[in-house]
Design a protein around this motif. Structure first.
Motif, short mmCIF file in Angstrom:
data_model
loop_
_atom_site.label_atom_id
_atom_site.label_comp_id
_atom_site.label_asym_id
_atom_site.label_seq_id
_atom_site.Cartn_x
_atom_site.Cartn_y
_atom_site.Cartn_z
N ARG A 6 45.42 36.61 27.73
CA ARG A 6 44.72 37.75 28.34
C ARG A 6 45.07 37.86 29.82
O ARG A 6 45.32 38.96 30.32
CB ARG A 6 43.21 37.61 28.16
N GLN A 7 45.10 36.73 30.52
CA GLN A 7 45.45 36.77 31.93
C GLN A 7 46.88 37.24 32.13
O GLN A 7 47.16 38.04 33.05
CB GLN A 7 45.27 35.38 32.55
N ALA A 8 47.80 36.82 31.28
CA ALA A 8 49.18 37.26 31.39
C ALA A 8 49.30 38.76 31.14
O ALA A 8 50.05 39.45 31.83
CB ALA A 8 50.04 36.49 30.39
N ILE A 147 34.95 44.55 39.15
CA ILE A 147 35.86 45.66 38.89
C ILE A 147 35.17 46.71 38.02
O ILE A 147 34.76 46.40 36.90
CB ILE A 147 37.14 45.14 38.20
N PRO A 148 35.01 47.93 38.53
CA PRO A 148 34.35 48.99 37.73
C PRO A 148 35.25 49.47 36.60
O PRO A 148 36.44 49.73 36.81
CB PRO A 148 34.10 50.09 38.76
N LEU A 149 34.69 49.60 35.42
CA LEU A 149 35.45 49.97 34.23
C LEU A 149 34.81 51.18 33.56
O LEU A 149 33.65 51.14 33.18
CB LEU A 149 35.50 48.80 33.23
N SER A 150 35.59 52.24 33.42
CA SER A 150 35.11 53.45 32.76
C SER A 150 35.34 53.36 31.26
O SER A 150 36.00 52.43 30.77
CB SER A 150 35.83 54.68 33.32
N PRO A 174 36.08 39.70 29.03
CA PRO A 174 35.94 38.30 29.44
C PRO A 174 37.06 37.86 30.37
O PRO A 174 38.24 38.12 30.13
CB PRO A 174 36.02 37.54 28.10
N GLY A 175 36.68 37.24 31.48
CA GLY A 175 37.66 36.65 32.39
C GLY A 175 38.41 37.62 33.27
O GLY A 175 39.40 37.23 33.91
N GLU A 177 37.58 39.18 36.18
CA GLU A 177 37.52 38.87 37.61
C GLU A 177 38.26 37.57 37.95
O GLU A 177 38.72 37.39 39.08
CB GLU A 177 36.06 38.78 38.08
N ARG A 178 38.38 36.67 36.98
CA ARG A 178 39.15 35.44 37.23
C ARG A 178 40.65 35.72 37.18
O ARG A 178 41.43 35.06 37.87
CB ARG A 178 38.78 34.36 36.19
N ALA A 179 41.05 36.68 36.37
CA ALA A 179 42.48 36.98 36.24
C ALA A 179 43.02 37.76 37.43
O ALA A 179 44.21 37.65 37.77
CB ALA A 179 42.72 37.77 34.96
N VAL A 180 42.16 38.54 38.09
CA VAL A 180 42.57 39.36 39.23
C VAL A 180 41.95 38.77 40.49
O VAL A 180 40.73 38.68 40.60
CB VAL A 180 42.12 40.82 39.06
N PRO A 181 42.74 38.37 41.48
CA PRO A 181 42.18 37.82 42.72
C PRO A 181 41.32 38.87 43.44
O PRO A 181 41.56 40.07 43.33
CB PRO A 181 43.41 37.46 43.55
N LYS A 182 40.34 38.40 44.17
CA LYS A 182 39.46 39.32 44.89
C LYS A 182 40.23 40.17 45.89
O LYS A 182 39.94 41.36 46.07
CB LYS A 182 38.36 38.53 45.62
N SER A 183 41.24 39.61 46.50
CA SER A 183 42.04 40.35 47.49
C SER A 183 42.80 41.52 46.85
O SER A 183 43.19 42.46 47.55
CB SER A 183 43.02 39.41 48.19
#
Length: 285
Positions: A6-8, A147-150, A174-175, A177-183
């Motif tokens: 999923r992260q990939a 992250i807002p999701l429509s 699931p996951g 916000e962990r997959a995408v850095p806050k920056s």
């Protein structure tokens, strides 16, 4: 899909989206309320359309309180360039109404100063404020990583295989916000939102399908199909009832029609004409 896969896939989505879309920068000097109202309009729309709508609202109305007491029908007309104008008007009006009823004011800048979890909880407690709006305010006004999701974005993620249809129905990834850095969160959210809007508006677009297939070639089998049997059944219109024919005129006059018989009851006997001799008999009394 496993967490690593999923992260990939999310990372690949980010890379591909950069080729087709440009991130939209957030206006820094907006108040918390303005961010919240912006999110009410942005949920299923493009940024430029929302900018036009908010400009019209500020031009046509004296303040947000006047917008609050305006009918949804009138607001829908002002917000007509949004794809879901009526729903957006309801979200906007309900949000203003509940902010005012909760705080007796439209000033909610205190949310910046308190703990972000408490602020998010306060936003979630407002009747009419959607998850999209809460995440948008948390990210753009409160400095959080949400992250807002429509609805269109959830459709995209289901097609890509990032989430299952069950997760899409529950509106969770699931996951993420962990997959995408806050920056990179605001940039990723902006790019993904634009694809979600395009997918919701034109799911059969060759451009949208090309983007999705570039991200995940396997998504070809999960793309919505035009004119499928199931879709045809769902959108099939019921046939109109045949108009009833007027009763044919009878050749027998109304006076000559026999009385209708009632089941279980004998027809009435015809009255006999009085005897002529009896009429002529004198009264002997």
């Amino acid at each position: 899909m496993s967490a690593s896969n999923r992260q990939a896939m999310i990372n690949k989505t980010f890379r591909v989206l950069k080729k087709y879309y440009q991130p939209v920068a957030t206006v820094a000097d907006r108040s918390v309320l303005e961010h919240l109202l912006y999110a009410c309009c942005l949920e299923n729309a493009k940024h430029e359309c929302v900018d036009e709508v908010l400009a019209k609202l500020e031009q046509n109305y004296f303040d947000w309180n006047e917008v609050r007491v305006t009918t949804i029908g009138e607001l829908s007309e002002v917000m007509s360039n949004l794809p879901d104008a009526a729903d957006a008007a309801k979200r906007l009006k309900r949000t203003l109404q509940n902010v005012f009823e909760t705080h007796y004011s439209f000033d909610i800048e205190f949310l910046r100063k308190q703990n972000i979890r408490k602020s998010i909880s306060d936003l979630e407690a407002l009747n009419g404020v959607t998850r999209f709006a809460v995440s948008y305010v948390a990210q753009n006004a409160l400095g959080g990583h949400s992250i807002p999701l429509s609805q269109g974005v959830f459709g995209v993620l289901v097609v890509l295989g990032v989430i299952s249809e069950a997760d899409g129905a529950k509106r969770r990834v699931p996951g993420l916000e962990r997959a995408v850095p806050k920056s990179k969160g605001m940039e990723f959210a902006s790019l993904l939102h634009q694809l979600g809007v395009d997918f919701a508006a034109t799911p059969f677009s060759a451009r949208v399908r090309a983007i999705l297939c570039e991200i995940s070639p396997e998504s070809k089998d999960r793309l919505p199909r035009r004119g499928s049997k199931k879709e045809a059944e769902e959108h099939r219109e019921e046939p109109l009832p045949e108009p009833s024919r007027p009763p044919e005129a009878s050749t027998t006059s109304k006076e000559q029609e026999p009385p209708a018989s009632v089941p279980g009851k004998r027809p009435p006997k015809e009255a006999k004409p009085p005897d002529a001799a009896a009429e002529k008999m004198p009264d002997t009394a």
